[in-house]
Scaffold this active site. Structure first.
Site, PDB file in Angstrom:
ATOM      1  N   SER A  64     -26.163 -18.997 -17.333  1.00  0.00           N
ATOM      2  CA  SER A  64     -24.727 -18.691 -17.381  1.00  0.00           C
ATOM      3  C   SER A  64     -23.926 -19.825 -16.750  1.00  0.00           C
ATOM      4  CB  SER A  64     -24.376 -17.344 -16.767  1.00  0.00           C
ATOM      5  OG  SER A  64     -23.053 -17.010 -17.159  1.00  0.00           O
ATOM      6  N   HIS A  69     -14.331 -24.502  -6.746  1.00  0.00           N
ATOM      7  CA  HIS A  69     -12.953 -24.961  -6.649  1.00  0.00           C
ATOM      8  C   HIS A  69     -12.683 -25.233  -5.179  1.00  0.00           C
ATOM      9  CE1 HIS A  69     -12.434 -23.481 -10.736  1.00  0.00           C
ATOM     10  NE2 HIS A  69     -13.055 -22.394 -10.324  1.00  0.00           N
ATOM     11  N   CYS A  84     -27.676 -14.501 -15.974  1.00  0.00           N
ATOM     12  CA  CYS A  84     -27.873 -13.416 -16.942  1.00  0.00           C
ATOM     13  C   CYS A  84     -29.143 -12.622 -16.656  1.00  0.00           C
ATOM     14  CB  CYS A  84     -27.874 -13.958 -18.374  1.00  0.00           C
ATOM     15  SG  CYS A  84     -29.156 -15.171 -18.688  1.00  0.00           S
TER      16      CYS A  84
END
Length: 116
Positions: A64, A69, A84
């Site tokens: 995935s 950030h 996943c």
């Protein structure tokens, strides 16, 4: 219903050395180490360097994604890992991040994604 993945949302605040947050040259090794240490299969990397500083990035995984950030002025970092399948090393991941960001505050939430 069955498990379709594990989603870990991590907020790291009060980062004493916010220099690590400024540039992709310090964020990429962090993401690379997490990928290697936790056997995540990176298929693509997208890292953006803001000016004068700050980084956002996503590692697309065959499982995935891993995203980050940075918020340099606020001395914080937001990270997101979605796999996943069942990710069984949450505690190890948090301990590793504590080593990287000594003295910071780490809050996280683990969501088991279910699908019918």
């Amino acid at each position: 219903m069955h498990l379709s993945g594990t989603h870990i949302i991590i907020d790291i605040t009060k980062i004493a050395n916010n220099e690590i947050l400024k540039y992709k040259s310090t964020i990429i090794p962090l993401l690379d180490e997490i990928s290697q240490r936790f056997q995540l299969n990176v298929v693509e990397k997208a890292i953006y360097q803001f000016q004068p500083y700050g980084v956002t990035g996503v590692y697309i995984l065959s499982e995935s994604h891993l995203s980050v950030h940075t918020f340099v002025d606020e001395k914080k970092l937001a990270m997101d890992l979605y796999t996943c399948s069942k990710f069984t090393k949450v505690n190890e991941l948090i301990e590793y991040l504590k080593e990287c960001f000594i003295g910071s505050k780490i809050e996280y939430k683990v969501i088991d994604r279910l699908h019918t």
